[in-house]
Design a protein around this motif. Structure first.
Motif, PDB file in Angstrom:
ATOM      1  N   MET A  59    -156.754 -25.851 -43.144  1.00  0.00           N
ATOM      2  CA  MET A  59    -157.494 -25.151 -42.087  1.00  0.00           C
ATOM      3  C   MET A  59    -158.737 -24.475 -42.660  1.00  0.00           C
ATOM      4  O   MET A  59    -159.817 -24.507 -42.061  1.00  0.00           O
ATOM      5  N   ALA A  60    -158.567 -23.865 -43.846  1.00  0.00           N
ATOM      6  CA  ALA A  60    -159.700 -23.187 -44.482  1.00  0.00           C
ATOM      7  C   ALA A  60    -160.824 -24.180 -44.757  1.00  0.00           C
ATOM      8  O   ALA A  60    -162.006 -23.880 -44.524  1.00  0.00           O
ATOM      9  N   ARG A  61    -160.461 -25.375 -45.246  1.00  0.00           N
ATOM     10  CA  ARG A  61    -161.471 -26.382 -45.526  1.00  0.00           C
ATOM     11  C   ARG A  61    -162.224 -26.772 -44.248  1.00  0.00           C
ATOM     12  O   ARG A  61    -163.463 -26.871 -44.236  1.00  0.00           O
ATOM     13  N   ALA A  62    -161.484 -26.974 -43.170  1.00  0.00           N
ATOM     14  CA  ALA A  62    -162.100 -27.373 -41.905  1.00  0.00           C
ATOM     15  C   ALA A  62    -162.996 -26.268 -41.351  1.00  0.00           C
ATOM     16  O   ALA A  62    -164.106 -26.523 -40.878  1.00  0.00           O
TER      17      ALA A  62
ATOM     18  N   SER B  28    -169.286 -21.754 -34.623  1.00  0.00           N
ATOM     19  CA  SER B  28    -169.804 -21.492 -35.968  1.00  0.00           C
ATOM     20  C   SER B  28    -169.018 -20.356 -36.628  1.00  0.00           C
ATOM     21  O   SER B  28    -168.623 -19.393 -35.969  1.00  0.00           O
ATOM     22  N   LEU B  29    -168.813 -20.483 -37.931  1.00  0.00           N
ATOM     23  CA  LEU B  29    -168.162 -19.425 -38.685  1.00  0.00           C
ATOM     24  C   LEU B  29    -169.166 -18.311 -38.930  1.00  0.00           C
ATOM     25  O   LEU B  29    -170.182 -18.511 -39.613  1.00  0.00           O
ATOM     26  N   LEU B  30    -168.899 -17.144 -38.390  1.00  0.00           N
ATOM     27  CA  LEU B  30    -169.813 -16.011 -38.549  1.00  0.00           C
ATOM     28  C   LEU B  30    -169.428 -15.134 -39.727  1.00  0.00           C
ATOM     29  O   LEU B  30    -170.287 -14.512 -40.359  1.00  0.00           O
ATOM     30  N   ASP B  31    -168.137 -15.068 -40.021  1.00  0.00           N
ATOM     31  CA  ASP B  31    -167.674 -14.141 -41.046  1.00  0.00           C
ATOM     32  C   ASP B  31    -166.327 -14.616 -41.578  1.00  0.00           C
ATOM     33  O   ASP B  31    -165.457 -15.005 -40.794  1.00  0.00           O
ATOM     34  N   GLY B  32    -166.164 -14.614 -42.901  1.00  0.00           N
ATOM     35  CA  GLY B  32    -164.874 -14.974 -43.473  1.00  0.00           C
ATOM     36  C   GLY B  32    -164.933 -16.048 -44.540  1.00  0.00           C
ATOM     37  O   GLY B  32    -163.892 -16.499 -45.019  1.00  0.00           O
ATOM     38  N   GLN B  33    -166.138 -16.446 -44.933  1.00  0.00           N
ATOM     39  CA  GLN B  33    -166.222 -17.559 -45.884  1.00  0.00           C
ATOM     40  C   GLN B  33    -165.593 -17.233 -47.233  1.00  0.00           C
ATOM     41  O   GLN B  33    -165.019 -18.121 -47.888  1.00  0.00           O
ATOM     42  N   HIS B  34    -165.647 -15.975 -47.671  1.00  0.00           N
ATOM     43  CA  HIS B  34    -165.051 -15.624 -48.957  1.00  0.00           C
ATOM     44  C   HIS B  34    -163.526 -15.737 -48.892  1.00  0.00           C
ATOM     45  O   HIS B  34    -162.884 -16.286 -49.801  1.00  0.00           O
ATOM     46  N   ARG B  35    -162.936 -15.241 -47.806  1.00  0.00           N
ATOM     47  CA  ARG B  35    -161.479 -15.337 -47.648  1.00  0.00           C
ATOM     48  C   ARG B  35    -161.038 -16.786 -47.530  1.00  0.00           C
ATOM     49  O   ARG B  35    -160.052 -17.203 -48.155  1.00  0.00           O
ATOM     50  N   LEU B  36    -161.763 -17.574 -46.760  1.00  0.00           N
ATOM     51  CA  LEU B  36    -161.384 -18.973 -46.578  1.00  0.00           C
ATOM     52  C   LEU B  36    -161.533 -19.775 -47.865  1.00  0.00           C
ATOM     53  O   LEU B  36    -160.701 -20.633 -48.180  1.00  0.00           O
ATOM     54  N   THR B  37    -162.584 -19.498 -48.617  1.00  0.00           N
ATOM     55  CA  THR B  37    -162.773 -20.190 -49.893  1.00  0.00           C
ATOM     56  C   THR B  37    -161.646 -19.842 -50.858  1.00  0.00           C
ATOM     57  O   THR B  37    -161.136 -20.700 -51.591  1.00  0.00           O
ATOM     58  N   ALA B  38    -161.235 -18.567 -50.857  1.00  0.00           N
ATOM     59  CA  ALA B  38    -160.136 -18.138 -51.732  1.00  0.00           C
ATOM     60  C   ALA B  38    -158.832 -18.819 -51.330  1.00  0.00           C
ATOM     61  O   ALA B  38    -158.040 -19.230 -52.192  1.00  0.00           O
ATOM     62  N   ILE B  39    -158.584 -18.930 -50.033  1.00  0.00           N
ATOM     63  CA  ILE B  39    -157.376 -19.619 -49.553  1.00  0.00           C
ATOM     64  C   ILE B  39    -157.393 -21.077 -49.975  1.00  0.00           C
ATOM     65  O   ILE B  39    -156.399 -21.618 -50.469  1.00  0.00           O
ATOM     66  N   LEU B  40    -158.552 -21.716 -49.808  1.00  0.00           N
ATOM     67  CA  LEU B  40    -158.684 -23.121 -50.174  1.00  0.00           C
ATOM     68  C   LEU B  40    -158.428 -23.317 -51.665  1.00  0.00           C
ATOM     69  O   LEU B  40    -157.683 -24.222 -52.077  1.00  0.00           O
TER      70      LEU B  40
END
Length: 277
Positions: free
Chosen positions: A25-28, A70-82
């Motif tokens: 999900m994080a990747r998507a 569009s992803l507005l906020d959360g890229q750091h958390r999602l990258t860490a999860i990925l």
């Protein structure tokens, strides 16, 4: 969009859910990361360690999506999860207006340069230079001659949009040597104003001061360069307000055709702060 463990939907506004976010999900979701600030590898690494060590804690700060997806906020958390390969619970908010982007602050606060990067699409290093220089320019416009640098992110962005010369000033200063007597952002602020009088004279002036191509041993800018260098070696750097005071005073004297006779007078602080002529 994933398994929901809780759902709180406001039919008249954004939808808020708590979801078990998988690496897939994080990747998507990161694929919808259009126009976000550059990710900080250090911040991602910190979050990834927390996940791997079982120290991840879900806070009320959501991963945010716009009405258009569009992803507005959360890229750091999602990258860490990925990168961790683990599934963790996150609050997710969807259906937000795109216009809130530049006022969002999350686990890693957006800097002024982040907002400029997203809104203007300029190179990261240019945005850093531009953000700092514009902050000094705004201080000068407000007659805050102590240059506290407290301008808001939205204020900096609005100023740059109205005054594209600030971008040219930042780009010019970027080409100056890093090993200069003062930060290049100070030179960018100076260039913004001086180049409006004469671009050629402004560039020659800063070449003398920032590069050291002075006009002989009596050049006032040589004296100022030496003062700045000595102060830095003593670990007591001269404050930007005093440097700008001296630069503007020397510039004004030269524009009047009456260079300062005694170089130390450029450093006086017993009169009103000079303004560009």
């Amino acid at each position: 969009m994933g398994n929901l463990t809780q759902n709180a939907v406001n039919v008249n506004g954004p939808q808020i859910t708590v979801e078990q976010v998988t690496p897939e999900m994080a990747r998507a979701w990161l694929g919808a990361n259009v126009g976000n600030r550059p990710a900080s590898s250090a911040h991602v690494a910190k979050l990834e360690r927390a996940i791997r060590d079982g120290k991840w804690k879900m806070t009320g700060d959501p991963i945010r999506f716009s009405t258009g997806g569009s992803l507005l906020d959360g890229q750091h958390r999602l990258t860490a999860i990925l990168q961790s390969g683990e599934t963790v619970p996150c609050v997710v908010m969807r259906g937000l207006d795109e216009s809130i982007f530049d006022v969002l602050d999350s686990g890693k606060s957006r800097q002024k340069s982040d907002v400029l990067f997203v809104q203007l699409g300029l190179p990261v290093e240019t945005c850093k230079m531009l953000a700092t220089a514009t902050t000094w320019i705004i201080d000068y416009e407000k007659e805050q001659y102590g240059f506290p640098g407290k301008a808001e992110k939205s204020e900096v962005l609005d100023f740059v949009k109205r005054n594209p010369l600030a971008i040219a000033a930042a780009e010019y200063a970027q080409a100056l040597p890093r090993q200069a007597p003062v930060p290049r952002s100070v030179a960018a602020m100076f260039y913004y104003y001086a180049s409006q009088n004469s671009q050629a004279k402004a560039e020659r002036f800063l070449e003398r001061f920032m590069v050291g191509a002075v006009d002989g041993a009596t050049d006032n800018l040589l004296y100022l360069r030496n003062r700045c260098a000595a102060a830095t070696l003593d670990r007591r750097p001269i404050h930007r307000s005093q440097i700008l005071r001296a630069l503007i005073r020397i510039w004004n004297a030269e524009m009047r055709g009456k260079p300062i006779k005694h170089s130390q007078n450029a450093m006086r602080t017993d009169d009103a702060f000079p303004t560009f002529i």
